[in-house]
Motif scaffolding. Structure first.
Motif, PDB file in Angstrom:
ATOM      1  N   PRO A 134      39.576  36.733  39.354  1.00 31.27           N
ATOM      2  CA  PRO A 134      40.714  36.932  40.265  1.00 31.27           C
ATOM      3  C   PRO A 134      41.475  38.212  39.965  1.00 31.27           C
ATOM      4  N   LEU A 135      41.610  38.529  38.667  1.00 30.96           N
ATOM      5  CA  LEU A 135      42.378  39.729  38.307  1.00 30.96           C
ATOM      6  C   LEU A 135      41.757  40.985  38.902  1.00 30.96           C
ATOM      7  N   THR A 136      40.429  41.061  38.833  1.00 26.80           N
ATOM      8  CA  THR A 136      39.754  42.241  39.367  1.00 26.80           C
ATOM      9  C   THR A 136      40.126  42.439  40.838  1.00 26.80           C
ATOM     10  N   LEU A 137      40.099  41.337  41.579  1.00 25.99           N
ATOM     11  CA  LEU A 137      40.417  41.432  43.002  1.00 25.99           C
ATOM     12  C   LEU A 137      41.858  41.871  43.211  1.00 25.99           C
ATOM     13  N   TYR A 138      42.766  41.187  42.505  1.00 24.03           N
ATOM     14  CA  TYR A 138      44.177  41.538  42.635  1.00 24.03           C
ATOM     15  C   TYR A 138      44.412  42.996  42.269  1.00 24.03           C
ATOM     16  N   PHE A 139      43.821  43.384  41.140  1.00 21.54           N
ATOM     17  CA  PHE A 139      44.078  44.738  40.647  1.00 21.54           C
ATOM     18  C   PHE A 139      43.591  45.781  41.630  1.00 21.54           C
ATOM     19  N   GLN A 140      42.484  45.473  42.303  1.00 16.35           N
ATOM     20  CA  GLN A 140      42.018  46.441  43.282  1.00 16.35           C
ATOM     21  C   GLN A 140      43.020  46.558  44.432  1.00 16.35           C
ATOM     22  N   ASP A 141      43.552  45.409  44.852  1.00 19.07           N
ATOM     23  CA  ASP A 141      44.547  45.430  45.918  1.00 19.07           C
ATOM     24  C   ASP A 141      45.803  46.169  45.498  1.00 19.07           C
ATOM     25  N   LEU A 142      46.204  45.937  44.265  1.00 18.71           N
ATOM     26  CA  LEU A 142      47.475  46.494  43.799  1.00 18.71           C
ATOM     27  C   LEU A 142      47.333  47.931  43.329  1.00 18.71           C
TER      28      LEU A 142
END
Ligand SMILES: Nc1ncnc2c1ncn2[C@@H]1O[C@H](COP(=O)(O)OP(=O)(O)OP(=O)(O)O)[C@@H](O)[C@H]1O
Ligand SMILES: [Mg+2]
Lengths: 285, 378
Positions: A134-142
């Motif tokens: 999940p972090l990877t996805l969030y971090f890409q968005d952020l």
């Protein structure tokens, strides 16, 4: 006054020597390997007699790796730099956040304080992969993916619980009356925290900081997933030594030596303070 | 009389009120301390003395009630703003500093000049006889020395109120007696107002203007040492104050033929002419019923006549005799200033003067009369 028999002292000496050899031998072997070429390392049977060479270190520092298949660029020195930035940064942040929090958890019982402290600790139980996806996805968005800031943030999962729980114990060991005696003399709680509690917990903070540094330094999985080449620490960067034309044992050994060095130096330096803290003693009221 | 400096108004302390085992450590405590007064808190272990001090100092929140110091309501202020000094039961010296620095840090925060501080520290160290350990660290000195260092740190600070929690409990009796005099002189000289906790009644009597006796978190009596001795407000203070403790006797009251008779267990009568009692007390006693009588051992006279008793033990303590005798179905203790010749088994006679008799209500424990007068008349 020594009333142990000679035999007993001998046995103790031998046991201690065995322990030291057991733990130190791999390091010694690595150091020896780092001073040899791949050919001398791989000859059979192995031997400790060789002509030492610094070519592995030279290759690492210059960033050019000569292999049979041709020259290869490696970013070891920048990996080392990344490791330093990430470890120092995350330990510093964890100290800034964790020490006051540890103090609060040690001194004040508030609603849910135990639950919060435990939740923070539970980060250490969760398998890193659980949070990574999940972090990877969030971090890409952020836009946090592949930034030092984002990595240091994620490293708090490692450092913060460690510092919080170790330092909290040290604060709890200080008699609150020592702080109260200072507060009643007309000092604010902030002044008391800085001048009484922090110095008394100093050795504990140093130990926790050192430990957190080692954990951050040795972290592999977070950086592997979240960092691209130019942000990678040595743990990930070392993968580059496994090349198509074989494994560069000499360079790996040299890289290991170079990457142990900062932690070792830090540990030796911090040891002074740790021992000083212990000999100060009698912190309990 | 001037207005009180410190006023505790119905102060309560409940530890852990929402937890499974709340502890009601202090109940509805009212206390008023005058400026320049020395007040001793006396009571058995766990009765709430330290809790009271810590609420005044601001280390424990007041569960209910209010505390006023020098005209300011302080119970919601931070400890730093209450202008109170305290010597802790557990000393609480700061380990990385020497004794000298520990004592001085109370003053340093006030930015006093260096010479002035050094002089004050030297003066207080001389007073408490800790000059030779000023440059040592707390871990290098004995418990009694730590205690004196902590006392010095509390006394040196100018403050509206000084709270001393068992300030001399670790010292040997000689040193304690010796320091007691100096301490009192120092307190009076500086015009300090002091509340001290102690387990030592001699110390409380010697130092305090008034003593507050607590039990189970409840203030039992707040009075001068003399009045505590002569006019105990209830059975608890009566029995708690004084060494050896007060003799207590159960009795049935009988009034007839112009006499008041307290019939003790086993029938022995304590018999007084009714005319010696105040009319009010007489009226109370005429109702009859049970009472508990108290008499201090020093006031039980051994001599010819009187009620029969049999000596159980007779100890000469070097300056007084303690005689324990079986009397009226129990044991009574008498203290005489001279040697008493009677050995164990000897038959003796005991007299108890009406003036020395304390009468309590056995049900509530409240004092009814002292020395032939109703409590309200004394
Ligand atoms: N922090 C606390 N939490 C819960 N209960 C407490 C706490 N501190 C004290 N108590 C309880 O409150 C009661 C009063 O304690 P306190 O320390 O005031 O007694 P004390 O009169 O000073 O006793 P001592 O003479 O032994 O020092 C005791 O029953 C104690 O167990
Ligand atoms: Mg106490």
């Amino acid at each position: 006054m020594d009333h142990r028999s000679l035999l007993e002292r001998w046995l103790r000496g031998i046991a201690l020597a065995l322990v030291v050899v057991f733990f130190m031998f791999p390091i010694l072997w690595i150091v020896l390997m780092s001073l040899q070429t791949n050919e001398t390392i791989l000859r059979s049977p192995p031997s400790v007699v060789f002509t030492p060479t610094l070519q592995n270190y030279a290759a690492l520092i210059s960033g050019r790796l000569e292999t049979e298949a041709g020259a290869l660029d490696i970013a070891f020195m920048s990996n080392l730099m990344n490791s330093v930035i990430l470890s120092v940064g995350s330990v510093a942040l964890a100290l800034v956040l964790g020490v006051p929090a540890a103090y609060a958890f040690a001194r004040h019982r508030f609603r849910g304080s135990e639950d919060i402290a435990f939740t923070l600790l539970s980060f250490r139980f969760a398998p890193p992969l659980l949070v990574l996806l999940p972090l990877t996805l969030y971090f890409q968005d952020l836009g946090l993916a592949d930034t030092y800031f984002g990595l240091i943030w994620v490293y708090q999962l490692i450092c913060l619980p460690l510092i919080l729980w170790i330092v909290r114990g040290y604060f709890e060991d200080i008699s609150p009356d020592i702080e109260l005696a200072y507060r009643i003399a007309g000092h604010s709680w902030w002044a008391t925290f800085r001048r009484i509690a922090l110095p008394l917990a100093g050795p504990g903070i140093a130990a926790a900081g050192l430990l957190a540094f080692i954990f951050a330094w040795n972290n592999f999985i977070f950086a592997l997933v979240l960092a691209s080449a130019d942000k990678q620490p040595v743990t990930v960067g070392a993968l580059a030594f496994v090349t198509a034309s074989g494994i560069q044992y000499g360079q790996i050994a040299a890289a290991v030596v170079l990457s142990i060095a900062p932690t070792l130096a830090l540990a030796l330096w911090a040891q002074r303070y740790l021992v000083e803290g212990l000999s100060l003693g009698a912190v309990k009221g | 009389m001037s207005a009180p400096l410190l006023v505790l108004d119905r102060v309560n302390k409940i530890y852990d009120p929402d937890g499974p085992n709340p502890v009601h450590a202090v109940r509805d405590l009212d206390l008023a301390v005058n400026p320049g007064e020395i007040v001793a808190l006396l009571g058995s272990s766990g009765c709430g003395k330290t809790s009271t001090l810590r609420m005044i100092a601001g280390f424990e929140a007041v569960s209910a009630g209010s505390i006023t110091l020098a005209g300011r309501a302080i119970h919601d202020l931070a400890p730093a703003r209450r202008n109170v000094a305290m010597a802790f039961e557990g000393y609480a010296l700061y380990p990385p500093l020497t004794v000298r620095e520990n004592i001085a840090f109370a003053l340093k925060s006030r930015r006093r000049d260096r010479d002035g501080i050094a002089r004050r520290v030297a003066e207080i160290a001389r007073l408490l006889e800790i000059e030779d350990i000023l440059d040592r660290y707390p871990s290098q000195i004995s418990g009694g020395q730590q205690q004196r260092a902590s006392l010095a740190r509390a006394l040196i600070r100018p403050a509206d109120l000084h709270l001393l929690d068992e300030p001399m409990g670790q010292l040997e009796p000689q040193l304690r007696a010796h320091l007691r005099g100096r301490l009192k002189h120092f307190i009076r000289e500086g015009g300090l107002t002091v509340i001290l906790v102690t387990h030592d009644q001699t110390e409380a009597n010697a130092l305090a203007d008034r003593i507050a006796v607590m039990e189970g978190g409840v203030l039992q009596q707040f009075d001068s040492p003399a009045r505590l001795r002569e006019r105990p407000a209830n059975l608890f203070t009566g029995a708690f104050i004084g060494e050896p403790p007060m003799n207590l006797l159960e009795a049935e009251v009988e009034a007839r033929d112009g006499r008041i008779i307290f019939r003790l267990k086993g029938g022995a009568p304590l018999d007084y002419p009714a005319g010696e009692l105040s009319p009010a007390l007489l009226e109370w006693l005429r109702r009859g019923g049970r009472v508990t009588l108290g008499v201090r051992p020093h006031r039980v006279r051994i001599g010819p006549g009187g009620l029969p008793a049999q000596v159980l033990a007779n100890q000469w303590l070097g300056d007084q005799s303690h005689v324990a005798a079986s009397f009226a179905g129990g044991v009574i203790v008498s203290v005489e200033h001279d040697r008493v010749p009677h050995g164990p088994g000897a038959e003796i006679g005991l007299t108890i003067a009406l003036a020395d008799l304390h009468i309590f209500d056995p049900a509530s424990g409240r004092a009814i009369g002292h020395g032939g007068r109703l409590v309200e008349e004394t």
